[in-house]
Design a protein around this motif. Structure first.
Motif, PDB file in Angstrom:
ATOM      1  N   GLU A 171       1.668   9.245  -5.875  1.00 20.16           N
ATOM      2  CA  GLU A 171       2.184  10.598  -5.650  1.00 20.16           C
ATOM      3  C   GLU A 171       3.051  11.053  -6.820  1.00 20.16           C
ATOM      4  N   GLU A 195       2.308   1.668  -3.435  1.00 20.09           N
ATOM      5  CA  GLU A 195       1.290   2.189  -4.354  1.00 20.09           C
ATOM      6  C   GLU A 195       1.055   3.670  -4.103  1.00 20.09           C
ATOM      7  N   SER A 196       1.067   4.074  -2.850  1.00 18.69           N
ATOM      8  CA  SER A 196       0.873   5.482  -2.511  1.00 18.69           C
ATOM      9  C   SER A 196       1.993   6.337  -3.083  1.00 18.69           C
ATOM     10  N   ALA A 240       0.828  -1.209   0.000  1.00 18.07           N
ATOM     11  CA  ALA A 240       0.000   0.000   0.000  1.00 18.07           C
ATOM     12  C   ALA A 240       0.861   1.256   0.000  1.00 18.07           C
ATOM     13  N   GLU A 241       1.942   1.254   0.769  1.00 18.49           N
ATOM     14  CA  GLU A 241       2.822   2.427   0.797  1.00 18.49           C
ATOM     15  C   GLU A 241       3.541   2.600  -0.534  1.00 18.49           C
ATOM     16  N   VAL A 287      -6.119   4.866  -0.764  1.00 18.80           N
ATOM     17  CA  VAL A 287      -4.907   4.159  -0.331  1.00 18.80           C
ATOM     18  C   VAL A 287      -4.396   4.726   0.988  1.00 18.80           C
ATOM     19  N   THR A 288      -4.468   6.036   1.129  1.00 22.54           N
ATOM     20  CA  THR A 288      -4.023   6.658   2.379  1.00 22.54           C
ATOM     21  C   THR A 288      -4.858   6.169   3.560  1.00 22.54           C
ATOM     22  N   ARG A 310      -7.942   7.671  -5.808  1.00 20.39           N
ATOM     23  CA  ARG A 310      -7.234   6.442  -5.440  1.00 20.39           C
ATOM     24  C   ARG A 310      -6.238   6.702  -4.324  1.00 20.39           C
ATOM     25  N   GLN A 311      -5.556   7.827  -4.434  1.00 19.10           N
ATOM     26  CA  GLN A 311      -4.583   8.176  -3.401  1.00 19.10           C
ATOM     27  C   GLN A 311      -5.276   8.362  -2.050  1.00 19.10           C
ATOM     28  N   THR A 312      -6.447   8.990  -2.041  1.00 14.97           N
ATOM     29  CA  THR A 312      -7.204   9.173  -0.794  1.00 14.97           C
ATOM     30  C   THR A 312      -7.593   7.827  -0.187  1.00 14.97           C
ATOM     31  N   ILE A 335      -3.861   2.631   4.322  1.00  9.56           N
ATOM     32  CA  ILE A 335      -2.569   2.593   5.020  1.00  9.56           C
ATOM     33  C   ILE A 335      -2.776   2.826   6.516  1.00  9.56           C
TER      34      ILE A 335
END
Length: 467
Positions: A127, A122-123, A119-120, A211-212, A207-209, A215
Motif C-alpha cells: 500500500e 506485506e500488504s 501477509a498483513e 495478498v488481500t 500483488r496487492q490483490t 489474508i
C-alpha cells in the motif's frame, strides 16, 4: 464356596499345589489392576481395543469368582475399586492424546497467526509503495503536461533551422544543438520513467490483490485454528477432571474397603461354620451310604449262599460260588450340570484378594446366565434343599446323594441357585432339572458352583470323564 482362615485338611493331591495356586491367583489380580496400562497404551486400532476389552472382562469375571464367599458389600466395594483402577490408565491415555492434540492445535494456531502477520505486513508495504508510485506517476504526468502545454504555445519550440540561422559561429551552433538534443533526451526519459512507473504500479496492484485474497484465507484458517485449539483445550480439561474424579473415587473406595475389612473379620467364624456344617452333613450321608452298601452286600452274600446250598442239595454235591459281577467303574457316570463348559474359577486353594487369607474352593465355577437350568449330574436322591436365608455362603443349595458306585460314595452339590425344581427326598434321574442359575449367597454374579464329594472329600470335577 467354603472359605476359612486356614486350609482345612484335604486330599493329599489337592494340598500340594497350595502356594502355586495362590501365586497364580495373585498374578491374575495384579494383571487386572495393572495390566491394562501397558495393553491400552499400545492398542493403536479398534481391533486391539476390542481384544483388550474382552481380556479385561475375562479377568474381571475371574476376580468376581475369586470373591465368592466374601461379604457382598465388601466384594462390591472391592470390585468398584478394581474398576476404578482399570479406568485410570485409559483416562490417562486419553488425556495424553488430548494434550498432544492441544499442542498440535496451538502450534497450528501460532503458524497461521505468523503467516497472517507477514501477509498483513506485506500488504501494508505494498500500500505504501502503491501510494508512493501513484505520487511519482502524478508528478511525471504533471511534468509531461507542462511540457506539452509549452510546446503547444511555442515557448520552447526551437527547430534545427533556427539553431543554424541564429548561430553566429560554428561553436555557437554546436552548443545550441547540444542543448536542443539534451532537451529531447530529457523528454524521452520522462516518457520512459512514466511507462516504467506505470508498469511497476500495475504489478504492485496485482500483488496487492493476491495478498488481500490470501489474508482472507489466512483469517479463516486462523479462526478455525482458534476453534480447534479451544476444543482440544476443553477435551484435555475434561479428561483431566475425569482422572481427578477417578483418583478421588479410588481414595474414598480404599478407605471404605479398609473399614469394611475390619467389619468382615468378625464374619469369618460364620463362614467357617457354614463350611464345617456342610462337611458334617456330607460325612453323615457317606456313613449312611456305606452302611446301606454293607447291608446290601450281606444280603447278596446270604442269597448266593442259600442258592448254592439249595443247588448242592438238589444235585447232592457242592460247587464253588460264582465270582461276583465286576463293579461299575467309578466316576464315569457323572455328567456336567450345564452344557458348554467354561470355567471361571477352578477347583483348589486360593487367596482372598481382599484379606489375603487362604481358603479352599471345594468346587468349580462355571459360566451360566441367570435363570438357566441346572441338571442332575447323575441319578440319585435329593438329600438337601436349602434356602439362601441362613445359608449365607452357599445361598440356595441342592445336595444329591448318588449312593455307592464302584465301591465309592458320591454326593454332588449345586450352590447359589435362583430357584429350585426339586424337593427334599425326591428321586431324580441324570439330566433332570434340579434348579436355576442365580447369585444367592455371598457371590457377585450369576454362575454355577458345582462340587463332587467322593468318600467324604471333594475332588476336582474337571478331572472326571465327560468334563
Amino acid at each position: 464356596m467354603n472359605p476359612v482362615r486356614r486350609p482345612s485338611p484335604a486330599p493329599r493331591a489337592a494340598r500340594r499345589p497350595i502356594r502355586a495356586l495362590g501365586s497364580a491367583v495373585a498374578a491374575a489380580l495384579v494383571a487386572l489392576s495393572l495390566g491394562a496400562v501397558g495393553a491400552v497404551a499400545h492398542a493403536d486400532s479398534r481391533d486391539d481395543l476390542v481384544r483388550e476389552q474382552e481380556r479385561n472382562e475375562a479377568e474381571r469375571e475371574k476376580v468376581e469368582s475369586s470373591l465368592e464367599g466374601v461379604d457382598a458389600d465388601l466384594a462390591a466395594t472391592y470390585l468398584k475399586l478394581e474398576d476404578a483402577k482399570a479406568k485410570l490408565p485409559v483416562a490417562q491415555e486419553k488425556l495424553a492424546a488430548a494434550e498432544k492434540a492441544l499442542a498440535a492445535a496451538e502450534r497450528k494456531q501460532e503458524q497461521v497467526a505468523g503467516r497472517l502477520d507477514l501477509a498483513e505486513a506485506e500488504s501494508a508495504a505494498l500500500e505504501a509503495d502503491l501510494a508512493a508510485g501513484a505520487k511519482e506517476i502524478d508528478s511525471t504526468r504533471a511534468a509531461m503536461g507542462e511540457l506539452a502545454r509549452s510546446t503547444y504555445r511555442g515557448d520552447n519550440a526551437v527547430t534545427t533551422l533556427e539553431v543554424v540561422l541564429d548561430s553566429s559561429s560554428t561553436d555557437d551552433f554546436l552548443q545550441s544543438y547540444a542543448v536542443m538534443g539534451s532537451a529531447v533526451r530529457s523528454q524521452t526519459q520522462v516518457l520512459d520513467d512514466l511507462e516504467t512507473a506505470s508498469a511497476v504500479a500495475r504489478n504492485q496492484q496485482e500483488r496487492q490483490t493476491a495478498v488481500t485474497a490470501r489474508i482472507g484465507e489466512l483469517k479463516a484458517e486462523a479462526d478455525a485454528a482458534v476453534v480447534a485449539a479451544d476444543e482440544a483445550r476443553a477435551a484435555a480439561a475434561d479428561h483431566k477432571a475425569e482422572i481427578e474424579k477417578i483418583q478421588a473415587d479410588m481414595t474414598a473406595l480404599s478407605k471404605q474397603l479398609e473399614d469394611q475389612k475390619k467389619q468382615y473379620a468378625g464374619q469369618l467364624a460364620e463362614l467357617e461354620a457354614d463350611s464345617a456344617e456342610l462337611a458334617r452333613e456330607i460325612a453323615r450321608i457317606d456313613e449312611e451310604n456305606r452302611r446301606k452298601e454293607e447291608e446290601r452286600k450281606k444280603r447278596e452274600a446270604a442269597a448266593r449262599a442259600e442258592a448254592e446250598r439249595r443247588a448242592a442239595a438238589s444235585r447232592n454235591q457242592s460247587r464253588p460260588a460264582p465270582a461276583p459281577a465286576p463293579a461299575p467303574a467309578s466316576s464315569n457316570f457323572l455328567a456336567p450340570p450345564v452344557p458348554n463348559l467354561y470355567v471361571t474359577s477352578p477347583y483348589g486353594y486360593r487367596v482372598y484378594p481382599i484379606t489375603g487369607g487362604w481358603f479352599m474352593h471345594n468346587g468349580v465355577d462355571l459360566r451360566s446366565a441367570c435363570g438357566n437350568p441346572q441338571y442332575a449330574s447323575a441319578g440319585g436322591t435329593v438329600v438337601g434343599v436349602r434356602g439362601a436365608y441362613g445359608n449365607g455362603t452357599h445361598g440356595n443349595q441342592v445336595l444329591i446323594n448318588h449312593g455307592v458306585v464302584g465301591g465309592n460314595s458320591y454326593i454332588t452339590v449345586y450352590n447359589h441357585l435362583s430357584g429350585f425344581a426339586v424337593s427334599q427326598g425326591q428321586r431324580v434321574s441324570q439330566g433332570q432339572t434340579i434348579g436355576y442359575t442365580g447369585a444367592t449367597g455371598n457371590v457377585t454374579g450369576c454362575h454355577v458352583h458345582f462340587e463332587v464329594w467322593k468318600n467324604g472329600s471333594t475332588i476336582d470335577p474337571m478331572t472326571l470323564p465327560g468334563f
